[in-house]
Design a protein around this motif. Sequence first.
Motif, mmCIF file in Angstrom:
data_model
loop_
_atom_site.group_PDB
_atom_site.id
_atom_site.type_symbol
_atom_site.label_atom_id
_atom_site.label_comp_id
_atom_site.label_asym_id
_atom_site.label_seq_id
_atom_site.Cartn_x
_atom_site.Cartn_y
_atom_site.Cartn_z
ATOM 1 N N UNK A 182 0.837 -1.198 0.000
ATOM 2 C CA UNK A 182 0.000 0.000 0.000
ATOM 3 C C UNK A 182 0.874 1.251 0.000
ATOM 4 N N UNK A 183 0.323 2.339 -0.521
ATOM 5 C CA UNK A 183 1.014 3.627 -0.452
ATOM 6 C C UNK A 183 1.101 4.063 1.006
ATOM 7 N N UNK A 184 2.152 4.764 1.328
ATOM 8 C CA UNK A 184 2.370 5.200 2.710
ATOM 9 C C UNK A 184 1.614 6.500 2.959
ATOM 10 N N UNK A 185 0.394 6.380 3.440
ATOM 11 C CA UNK A 185 -0.449 7.531 3.770
ATOM 12 C C UNK A 185 -1.067 7.304 5.145
ATOM 13 N N UNK A 186 -1.598 8.356 5.770
ATOM 14 C CA UNK A 186 -2.271 8.147 7.054
ATOM 15 C C UNK A 186 -3.422 7.152 6.971
ATOM 16 N N UNK A 233 -2.028 3.481 6.897
ATOM 17 C CA UNK A 233 -1.507 3.119 8.222
ATOM 18 C C UNK A 233 -2.645 2.954 9.222
ATOM 19 N N UNK A 234 -3.652 3.823 9.159
ATOM 20 C CA UNK A 234 -4.798 3.687 10.059
ATOM 21 C C UNK A 234 -5.559 2.400 9.780
ATOM 22 N N UNK A 235 -5.688 2.041 8.510
ATOM 23 C CA UNK A 235 -6.340 0.769 8.166
ATOM 24 C C UNK A 235 -5.615 -0.413 8.790
ATOM 25 N N UNK A 236 -4.289 -0.390 8.736
ATOM 26 C CA UNK A 236 -3.503 -1.511 9.260
ATOM 27 C C UNK A 236 -3.499 -1.540 10.781
ATOM 28 N N UNK A 237 -3.569 -0.378 11.423
ATOM 29 C CA UNK A 237 -3.444 -0.297 12.880
ATOM 30 C C UNK A 237 -4.764 -0.512 13.613
ATOM 31 N N UNK A 238 -5.886 -0.228 12.979
ATOM 32 C CA UNK A 238 -7.162 -0.142 13.694
ATOM 33 C C UNK A 238 -7.544 -1.440 14.408
ATOM 34 N N UNK A 239 -7.249 -2.585 13.813
ATOM 35 C CA UNK A 239 -7.657 -3.855 14.412
ATOM 36 C C UNK A 239 -6.658 -4.452 15.375
ATOM 37 N N UNK A 240 -5.468 -3.864 15.480
ATOM 38 C CA UNK A 240 -4.434 -4.388 16.369
ATOM 39 C C UNK A 240 -4.781 -4.089 17.820
ATOM 40 N N UNK A 241 -4.447 -4.980 18.736
ATOM 41 C CA UNK A 241 -3.737 -6.257 18.572
ATOM 42 C C UNK A 241 -4.671 -7.459 18.505
ATOM 43 N N UNK A 297 -11.175 -2.385 7.008
ATOM 44 C CA UNK A 297 -11.237 -0.922 7.070
ATOM 45 C C UNK A 297 -11.294 -0.279 5.691
ATOM 46 N N UNK A 298 -11.069 -1.064 4.656
ATOM 47 C CA UNK A 298 -11.074 -0.487 3.309
ATOM 48 C C UNK A 298 -12.421 0.139 2.982
ATOM 49 N N UNK A 299 -13.512 -0.401 3.546
ATOM 50 C CA UNK A 299 -14.844 0.140 3.245
ATOM 51 C C UNK A 299 -15.155 1.395 4.058
ATOM 52 N N UNK A 300 -14.264 1.795 4.965
ATOM 53 C CA UNK A 300 -14.483 3.011 5.741
ATOM 54 C C UNK A 300 -14.020 4.259 5.000
ATOM 55 N N UNK A 301 -13.455 4.103 3.823
ATOM 56 C CA UNK A 301 -12.892 5.252 3.116
ATOM 57 C C UNK A 301 -13.951 6.285 2.777
ATOM 58 N N UNK A 302 -15.227 5.849 2.709
ATOM 59 C CA UNK A 302 -16.266 6.813 2.385
ATOM 60 C C UNK A 302 -16.404 7.875 3.475
ATOM 61 N N UNK A 303 -15.959 7.551 4.699
ATOM 62 C CA UNK A 303 -16.053 8.517 5.792
ATOM 63 C C UNK A 303 -14.746 9.219 6.089
ATOM 64 N N UNK A 350 -6.646 -8.521 15.774
ATOM 65 C CA UNK A 350 -6.511 -9.221 14.506
ATOM 66 C C UNK A 350 -5.225 -8.759 13.821
ATOM 67 N N UNK A 351 -4.868 -9.409 12.736
ATOM 68 C CA UNK A 351 -3.642 -9.057 12.028
ATOM 69 C C UNK A 351 -3.861 -7.797 11.184
ATOM 70 N N UNK A 352 -2.763 -7.209 10.722
ATOM 71 C CA UNK A 352 -2.877 -5.980 9.931
ATOM 72 C C UNK A 352 -3.553 -6.246 8.597
ATOM 73 N N UNK A 353 -3.392 -7.450 8.041
ATOM 74 C CA UNK A 353 -4.044 -7.768 6.761
ATOM 75 C C UNK A 353 -5.563 -7.810 6.924
ATOM 76 N N UNK A 354 -6.028 -8.468 7.987
ATOM 77 C CA UNK A 354 -7.469 -8.496 8.247
ATOM 78 C C UNK A 354 -7.998 -7.098 8.529
ATOM 79 N N UNK A 355 -7.239 -6.319 9.280
ATOM 80 C CA UNK A 355 -7.658 -4.960 9.605
ATOM 81 C C UNK A 355 -7.743 -4.100 8.348
ATOM 82 N N UNK A 356 -6.753 -4.175 7.491
ATOM 83 C CA UNK A 356 -6.754 -3.383 6.258
ATOM 84 C C UNK A 356 -7.922 -3.756 5.364
ATOM 85 N N UNK A 357 -8.196 -5.051 5.291
ATOM 86 C CA UNK A 357 -9.289 -5.514 4.436
ATOM 87 C C UNK A 357 -10.635 -4.996 4.939
#
Length: 388
Positions: free
Chosen positions: A244-248, A251-259, A270-276, A261-268
């Motif tokens: 992924x591109x290094x943007x806030x 990084x927020x997508x990867x961090x939100x579910x920690x600790x 959180x991807x639908x939250x981009x509308x907000x 779930x894993x960062x991959x599950x979190x990113x997947x």
Amino acid sequence: MSAPTSSGQSQIKPGFTQSKKLANTRFMNYPAVRWCMVSINWRCTVNDPDLPGCDFPENLLTSFTKPKRKPGRPKKISDDMLRRNWGEILFTLEQNWALVGWELQQAETPSDLRVALQCIQGINCRCLELLCLECRRETNLPLLQAVRKRFQEVSSSLRVAQADWRKCRESVELAQSTLSMTLDAQKREELRFNCHETEAALAQANKTLNQFQTSWSQLERALRLREAEFAQDQILDFIKSGRYASTPVTFANAMAGLPVITWRQSSSRCARFKDGASRGLTYKQFLIVKEVFKYPTASAQEAVERMKAHLLHAKGKEVEILKALAENWYYLRRAIDTIIQTVHCPEEALPYRIFAEYQRRSECQNSLDILQAQREVITTPAYLRSGA
């Protein structure tokens, strides 16, 4: 079937058949009638389940509001919690991206990660706190889950011990109160013996409670360290993946579910939250500064002139975004001069350093700076429209 009465109507059976008949009338629409029906059903079920007429739905008040569980495995972290974490992390990173963005992208060890995030002041997000926590071991998800399971077991035992301690304390208080109000000597002797028993039970309950409290505190610290180790390892893995591109946002997508779930599950997820995701003004200003210094500059004077020209010729949406930079041109100019002349850093890191220095100067103003800043305001179209 009951025999008809003299009026030609069926005789009503004893029990609650009359209530069942009432349920089929229009009066069932009134909340008071519904509450009566629930009360009747509760009395039938609790007091005498064999009474006739107790075949109403089990939870009239909650059956239509309780959501049905979706098929599949339950989520370890709910969407609401994930979105809340994501929003907090995204806001913090956008406000401090110039300060931590470059360091996060270059982090290779847990120490690098901690040093980068510890620059943020006033962190109140649990995930970011874990990423700043000092730890030296590596962990994995199964090991973390084992420690978390043990912690949950001890927490459950602690709650039981607390309840037992409260009951024992109430028994002691009741026994002592009864003893103080009893005048008969024989009864007082019996009550005194009862007091000793309840006090002994309270002492044992207190000892058990202290043991569980000690175990809980030790496990809580161990779990927190394990979670910090896992979270830091996950973010380093995210950085090294380069997916992924290094943007806030990423990084927020990867961090939100920690600790949890894993960062991959979190990113997947959180991807639908981009509308907000609405970029804040601070981050938009940083992006414009980054665009201006996308190409190398020969000197600090050239860099200042390039930035000033961009402010004067801003068009469209950039006009409102750059208004604050134009009003605070004195601090931005000083930041450009200071960084280019005194700080040696890669060209890609230059906009991060400049904007971070600009934020520092604009937040720490003295009376002389304020007077000088008023003299050096750049009159952009947005500034003129504001009537300043």
